[in-house]
Scaffold this active site. Sequence first.
Site, mmCIF file in Angstrom:
data_model
loop_
_atom_site.group_PDB
_atom_site.id
_atom_site.type_symbol
_atom_site.label_atom_id
_atom_site.label_comp_id
_atom_site.label_asym_id
_atom_site.label_seq_id
_atom_site.Cartn_x
_atom_site.Cartn_y
_atom_site.Cartn_z
ATOM 1 N N ASP A 15 0.994 -1.538 0.633
ATOM 2 C CA ASP A 15 0.103 0.391 0.032
ATOM 3 C C ASP A 15 0.999 1.690 0.016
ATOM 4 O O ASP A 15 2.153 0.854 0.118
ATOM 5 C CB ASP A 15 -1.522 -0.134 0.916
ATOM 6 N N SER A 16 0.328 2.371 0.145
ATOM 7 C CA SER A 16 0.529 4.065 -0.446
ATOM 8 C C SER A 16 1.800 3.797 1.358
ATOM 9 O O SER A 16 2.526 5.033 1.483
ATOM 10 C CB SER A 16 0.210 4.724 -0.625
ATOM 11 N N CYS A 78 -4.612 -1.151 -1.907
ATOM 12 C CA CYS A 78 -3.816 0.042 -2.089
ATOM 13 C C CYS A 78 -5.233 0.564 -3.268
ATOM 14 O O CYS A 78 -5.232 0.230 -3.937
ATOM 15 C CB CYS A 78 -3.045 0.654 -2.426
ATOM 16 N N GLU A 157 -6.059 8.725 10.211
ATOM 17 C CA GLU A 157 -4.666 8.653 10.673
ATOM 18 C C GLU A 157 -4.435 9.689 11.765
ATOM 19 O O GLU A 157 -3.417 9.682 12.242
ATOM 20 C CB GLU A 157 -3.432 9.786 9.261
ATOM 21 N N CYS A 189 -11.296 2.818 0.057
ATOM 22 C CA CYS A 189 -9.753 3.332 0.045
ATOM 23 C C CYS A 189 -9.932 3.018 2.077
ATOM 24 O O CYS A 189 -10.738 2.378 2.714
ATOM 25 C CB CYS A 189 -10.232 5.562 0.663
ATOM 26 N N HIS A 191 -8.232 3.346 4.124
ATOM 27 C CA HIS A 191 -8.477 4.556 6.125
ATOM 28 C C HIS A 191 -10.409 4.527 5.833
ATOM 29 O O HIS A 191 -10.335 4.688 7.307
ATOM 30 C CB HIS A 191 -8.255 5.800 5.069
#
Length: 285
Positions: A15-16, A78, A157, A189, A191
């Site tokens: 993932d990023s 991702c 985050e 996504c 997140h």
Amino acid sequence: MSPSWDRNSPLGVFDSGVGGLTVLRAIRQAAPEESTLYVGDTARVPYGTKSPEAITRNALEVATYLEAQGVKYIVAACNSASAVAMDALREQVSLPLKGVITPGAEAALAATRNGKIGVIGTRATIGSGAYKAAIRALDLSAVVFSRACPLFVPLAEEGWTEGPVPESVAREYLAPLVAAGVDVLVLGCTHYPLLRATIERAVGDGVALIDSAEATAQAVVEDLEHHGTSAPEGSGPTSELFATDLPPDATALASRFLGEPVERIALLDLATLAQPLAGAEGGTK
Ligand code: DGL
């Protein structure tokens, strides 16, 4: 030439950054016998605000590195990379590959009753139209309503997932999808699962949330079984985490996304990543 692998070799997951740990968590739950090798490209996060060219370049570098480490299967955990880089990845990598878009699209179609599907994700994911294309490739009668929700990534985050600020951001982003009458919303996504409760409140009871992470983990398990490459029972799975940068809060942040304490993340610097075979000599076991 790619190194040899067998059923005991790890799954490569990338993932990023730390977001893909929500996918890793789902994979570990669905396939506890599998060893995993995770790379988070934290030096270049976020991908979701970057051009398709930059995302593809980065994703190719990470996937090539994983292949050189002897993984047996690669999961692009991702959404942004899965949305724009899958074709390039398939061309360059000779291992089986799984992105998160198709599993999410299939799960959305299985859950909808009225055929109106909402999709939220980063600007890169929504701009690519990948979810819409994947859903409509499976069912032309489905109607897809998409919205980029870029503020959800920093909120997740920051750990700011509940309370008036995320609630109001969620209502603002999601109002047009609610007004369109979607009965399913794809969390497109990595997140967004952390904001699940807030998103649920913003869209109301009548909308089913689809977590691409869970759908992807299930698809990986089925693929491994289908190809006879699942790890044998009692294989003693290992789990290694690498990141291309280690900011001071890296392990705390990773723990929140993985849902369990993370004690150690190893640094994989970008220079090593750019020379996968040299990196392979450094070893990962
Ligand atoms: N992992 C990314 C995704 O799922 C979100 C974070 C980023 O923008 O890099 O699209």
